[in-house]
Every structure is written in C-alpha cells, then in structure tokens.
Design a protein around this motif. Structure first.
Motif, PDB file in Angstrom:
ATOM      1  N   PRO A   1       5.741  15.122  -6.145  1.00  0.00           N
ATOM      2  CA  PRO A   1       4.442  14.428  -6.147  1.00  0.00           C
ATOM      3  C   PRO A   1       4.506  13.046  -6.788  1.00  0.00           C
ATOM      4  N   ASP A   2       5.335  12.865  -7.818  1.00  0.00           N
ATOM      5  CA  ASP A   2       5.520  11.528  -8.390  1.00  0.00           C
ATOM      6  C   ASP A   2       6.027  10.562  -7.322  1.00  0.00           C
ATOM      7  N   ALA A   3       6.994  11.025  -6.525  1.00  0.00           N
ATOM      8  CA  ALA A   3       7.541  10.176  -5.461  1.00  0.00           C
ATOM      9  C   ALA A   3       6.486   9.868  -4.414  1.00  0.00           C
ATOM     10  N   LEU A   4       5.678  10.878  -4.054  1.00  0.00           N
ATOM     11  CA  LEU A   4       4.609  10.634  -3.080  1.00  0.00           C
ATOM     12  C   LEU A   4       3.559   9.683  -3.641  1.00  0.00           C
ATOM     13  N   GLU A   5       3.253   9.827  -4.927  1.00  0.00           N
ATOM     14  CA  GLU A   5       2.254   8.943  -5.553  1.00  0.00           C
ATOM     15  C   GLU A   5       2.740   7.495  -5.522  1.00  0.00           C
ATOM     16  N   TYR A   6       4.013   7.306  -5.823  1.00  0.00           N
ATOM     17  CA  TYR A   6       4.601   5.967  -5.792  1.00  0.00           C
ATOM     18  C   TYR A   6       4.577   5.412  -4.372  1.00  0.00           C
ATOM     19  N   LEU A   7       4.928   6.260  -3.403  1.00  0.00           N
ATOM     20  CA  LEU A   7       4.914   5.828  -2.008  1.00  0.00           C
ATOM     21  C   LEU A   7       3.491   5.434  -1.585  1.00  0.00           C
ATOM     22  N   HIS A   8       2.508   6.219  -2.038  1.00  0.00           N
ATOM     23  CA  HIS A   8       1.101   5.922  -1.715  1.00  0.00           C
ATOM     24  C   HIS A   8       0.683   4.574  -2.289  1.00  0.00           C
ATOM     25  N   ALA A   9       1.109   4.294  -3.522  1.00  0.00           N
ATOM     26  CA  ALA A   9       0.778   3.006  -4.135  1.00  0.00           C
ATOM     27  C   ALA A   9       1.407   1.858  -3.349  1.00  0.00           C
ATOM     28  N   LEU A  10       2.658   2.017  -2.929  1.00  0.00           N
ATOM     29  CA  LEU A  10       3.314   0.987  -2.116  1.00  0.00           C
ATOM     30  C   LEU A  10       2.583   0.798  -0.795  1.00  0.00           C
ATOM     31  N   GLY A  11       2.206   1.898  -0.163  1.00  0.00           N
ATOM     32  CA  GLY A  11       1.515   1.813   1.123  1.00  0.00           C
ATOM     33  C   GLY A  11       0.179   1.137   1.026  1.00  0.00           C
ATOM     34  N   ARG A  12      -0.575   1.402  -0.036  1.00  0.00           N
ATOM     35  CA  ARG A  12      -1.897   0.777  -0.199  1.00  0.00           C
ATOM     36  C   ARG A  12      -1.768  -0.729  -0.388  1.00  0.00           C
ATOM     37  N   ARG A  13      -0.691  -1.156  -1.023  1.00  0.00           N
ATOM     38  CA  ARG A  13      -0.477  -2.613  -1.158  1.00  0.00           C
ATOM     39  C   ARG A  13      -0.269  -3.247   0.204  1.00  0.00           C
ATOM     40  N   ARG A  14       0.428  -2.517   1.084  1.00  0.00           N
ATOM     41  CA  ARG A  14       0.646  -3.051   2.433  1.00  0.00           C
ATOM     42  C   ARG A  14      -0.662  -3.065   3.228  1.00  0.00           C
ATOM     43  N   GLU A  15      -1.576  -2.117   2.891  1.00  0.00           N
ATOM     44  CA  GLU A  15      -2.857  -2.032   3.598  1.00  0.00           C
ATOM     45  C   GLU A  15      -3.720  -3.260   3.331  1.00  0.00           C
ATOM     46  N   VAL A  16      -3.663  -3.748   2.083  1.00  0.00           N
ATOM     47  CA  VAL A  16      -4.576  -4.825   1.646  1.00  0.00           C
ATOM     48  C   VAL A  16      -4.256  -6.128   2.360  1.00  0.00           C
TER      49      VAL A  16
ATOM     50  N   GLN B   1       9.030  11.764  12.114  1.00  0.00           N
ATOM     51  CA  GLN B   1       7.644  12.244  12.013  1.00  0.00           C
ATOM     52  C   GLN B   1       6.967  11.658  10.778  1.00  0.00           C
ATOM     53  N   ALA B   2       7.690  11.644   9.655  1.00  0.00           N
ATOM     54  CA  ALA B   2       7.131  11.079   8.428  1.00  0.00           C
ATOM     55  C   ALA B   2       6.875   9.581   8.583  1.00  0.00           C
ATOM     56  N   GLN B   3       7.797   8.885   9.223  1.00  0.00           N
ATOM     57  CA  GLN B   3       7.596   7.454   9.466  1.00  0.00           C
ATOM     58  C   GLN B   3       6.322   7.210  10.268  1.00  0.00           C
ATOM     59  N   GLY B   4       6.119   7.989  11.311  1.00  0.00           N
ATOM     60  CA  GLY B   4       4.927   7.819  12.136  1.00  0.00           C
ATOM     61  C   GLY B   4       3.653   8.058  11.356  1.00  0.00           C
ATOM     62  N   MET B   5       3.649   9.076  10.487  1.00  0.00           N
ATOM     63  CA  MET B   5       2.479   9.345   9.657  1.00  0.00           C
ATOM     64  C   MET B   5       2.171   8.173   8.730  1.00  0.00           C
ATOM     65  N   LEU B   6       3.220   7.627   8.099  1.00  0.00           N
ATOM     66  CA  LEU B   6       3.012   6.507   7.179  1.00  0.00           C
ATOM     67  C   LEU B   6       2.563   5.254   7.918  1.00  0.00           C
ATOM     68  N   GLN B   7       3.147   5.026   9.075  1.00  0.00           N
ATOM     69  CA  GLN B   7       2.773   3.844   9.857  1.00  0.00           C
ATOM     70  C   GLN B   7       1.292   3.875  10.217  1.00  0.00           C
ATOM     71  N   GLU B   8       0.819   5.062  10.620  1.00  0.00           N
ATOM     72  CA  GLU B   8      -0.605   5.189  10.971  1.00  0.00           C
ATOM     73  C   GLU B   8      -1.487   5.122   9.735  1.00  0.00           C
ATOM     74  N   ARG B   9      -1.066   5.783   8.666  1.00  0.00           N
ATOM     75  CA  ARG B   9      -1.900   5.905   7.467  1.00  0.00           C
ATOM     76  C   ARG B   9      -2.121   4.564   6.783  1.00  0.00           C
ATOM     77  N   TYR B  10      -1.082   3.725   6.723  1.00  0.00           N
ATOM     78  CA  TYR B  10      -1.173   2.464   5.989  1.00  0.00           C
ATOM     79  C   TYR B  10      -1.182   1.245   6.912  1.00  0.00           C
ATOM     80  N   ALA B  11      -1.410   1.483   8.185  1.00  0.00           N
ATOM     81  CA  ALA B  11      -1.499   0.392   9.173  1.00  0.00           C
ATOM     82  C   ALA B  11      -0.277  -0.520   9.105  1.00  0.00           C
ATOM     83  N   LEU B  12       0.881   0.078   9.053  1.00  0.00           N
ATOM     84  CA  LEU B  12       2.122  -0.696   8.984  1.00  0.00           C
ATOM     85  C   LEU B  12       2.480  -1.217  10.374  1.00  0.00           C
ATOM     86  N   PRO B  13       3.090  -2.377  10.474  1.00  0.00           N
ATOM     87  CA  PRO B  13       3.353  -2.979  11.781  1.00  0.00           C
ATOM     88  C   PRO B  13       4.400  -2.231  12.602  1.00  0.00           C
TER      89      PRO B  13
END
Length: 283
Positions: A268-283, A40-52
């Motif tokens: 939250p530190d871990a989520l913040e780091y994950l968010h930063a990684l995901g945004r890099r993939r978005e760009v 479920q978490a994988q699916g959320m991240l895939q949609e949120r950061y447009a991961l392939p």
C-alpha cells in the motif's frame, strides 16, 4: 600457461552456451507470463490519471517499484486487484493504520546490510529450511493475488524444466498444494510412490532429481496460507524429528506474518506513492 582444470568454462564452451540460452529462454517465458498483467496495470493507470501513453504509466510503476523495492510484477498484481482510490482524493488509503514490522527471530543474523526486502526474506526462509531438512534443493512460492495459485519466487538446485512446470501450482496434484489446502506440513518420503502427486507432477519432480520432499506453509496470523517453502532431497527421506518440525513450523509462521505485513504495509505504501505521482500528472 597453466591448463584449465577439467570441467571449467574454458573447456566447455558448448555447455556454457546451452546454459546461457536456457536461462535466456526461461527469462523470456517469465516475462511473457508477467507482461499481460503489467500491460493491464498500465492501461488502468493511463485511464485513471489521463496519461498520454502507456510509457507514462510504466514510468510511474517503475518509480514506485524501485522506491519500495517491489518487483514490477508484484506491484502490477496488487494494483489490478485493489479497489481504485475515490475520485479526487489525495490519499488512496486515508484511514489505513500502519503496523510495525513483525520480528523474524529464526532469520536472525541473515539480514542483508540494506535491511529486509521481500526477496531477501524469501531467500533466507529457503536457506533456513534447507539447513533444517539437510538438503540443498528447494523452492519458495507465494500466493499470487491475481490468480490465487502458488507462484514460484525463489529456488536453488532445481532444473529449468522443473521451474517451468511449477511456475504456478493449482489446488491439487502436488505436496505444496496439499500443504496449502490443509495448512499443515507435508512430508513425501518417496515421490515415486506417494499418491499426493498426479502423474505429470510426479514425472517433473523425478526428472529434476528429487526423490523426496517436505513442504511447509507460510501462514499469516489469521491462519491463512500466504506462501510455501519446500525442501527436496535426492534420496528418500526418513520422518523428520519433532524438533525439526517444530522449527519449520515456527519459521513458516514468522515468515507468513512478515509476508502478510509486507502486503498490508509496504505494498500500500508503494500504491500510495504511485497515486501521488499520478495525481501530479493529472494536474
């Protein structure tokens, strides 16, 4: 050549194989319980950061898990229960105030060389509790964010069947459920007779060789129960002394405050780091 001592692995290959298989089955069951939440978490991240694909989402989770020493299942649980970051924001928690790590005086001298991880703290809480009660069987549970139930985290001296049965504990039928509900220590002097247990739970506890137990809630500063530590004895227990109860109460409060801090700060530190990684993939 010296003969192997009776009871060693050399003379009990069948027993060792049974133990290995049981451990493997238990690990498979644990993964089976965790897998839907991680998916479920994988699916959320895939949609949120447009991961392939889902593999890319899993890679993000694994990196955050390893960097902050948080289990994947724990990270997935907090990810799916935390409101998503605002669209396009660089920070997930822009107004968050980070609090200092609370002290753990009752665990003094038990810190691992690399510092306090959540697993190390839970292990130390269990060890200290067993020392105070004077037994060598017990377990630690934490409140699962995804289900609201107590989830098994650490244990020693208990059977595979016990661990399977009590992988998750609801609101009734056990001493730990009563302790969580009342936010108070619960002593069961004789498992066979105490009405706190429902019959299936009683049978599972007795089958594990436990005849008595004592449960201590781990409480946050707000008074909320964030976990539970229970000591089991192979014989009926006398009432614990006032000094023992006071020590265990202090341990539960200190450990609970630390766990609440970990959830408000490290996760939250871990989520913040994950968010930063995901945004890099978005760009």
């Amino acid at each position: 050549m010296t003969a192997a001592a009776p009871g060693t692995a050399d003379e009990n290959p069948e027993r060792d194989e049974v133990l290995r298989l049981r451990a493997e089955v238990r690990a498979l069951r644990a993964r089976g319980r965790a897998r839907p939440l991680i998916s479920q978490a994988q699916g959320m991240l895939q949609e949120r950061y447009a991961l392939p694909d889902a593999d890319g989402a899993f890679t993000l989770m694994r990196r955050a898990s390893q960097r902050y020493n948080v289990k994947l299942r724990t990270l997935a649980g907090v990810l799916v229960t935390t409101p998503r970051p605002d669209e396009g924001t660089a920070l997930w928690f822009p107004r968050r105030v980070r609090r200092p790590e609370p002290p753990l005086r009752l665990l003094a001298g038990q810190d691992p060389p690399g510092g306090r991880s959540r697993g190390a703290v839970l292990g130390a809480v269990l060890s200290r509790t067993l020392d105070v009660v004077g037994t060598d069987m017990g377990n630690v549970q934490t409140v699962d964010r995804a289900t609201g139930r107590l989830r098994m985290e650490r244990h020693t001296g208990l059977t595979e069947e016990f661990l399977d049965f009590f992988a998750y504990v609801g609101e009734e039928g056990t001493s730990c459920a009563r302790a969580a509900r009342d936010i108070a220590q619960v002593t069961v002097r004789d498992v066979e007779r105490d009405p706190v247990f429902n019959e299936p739970a009683r049978e599972a506890v007795l089958a594990a060789g436990s005849r008595a137990c004592h449960s201590v809630p781990l409480t946050a500063s707000s008074g909320a129960c964030v976990g539970m530590v229970s000591a089991h004895s192979d014989r009926p227990l006398d009432s614990l002394r006032t000094a023992q109860l006071r020590t265990l109460g202090g341990l539960g409060a200190e450990a609970g405050r630390w766990l609440a801090w970990h959830e408000r700060t490290v996760l939250p530190d871990a989520l913040e780091y994950l968010h930063a990684l995901g945004r890099r993939r978005e760009v």
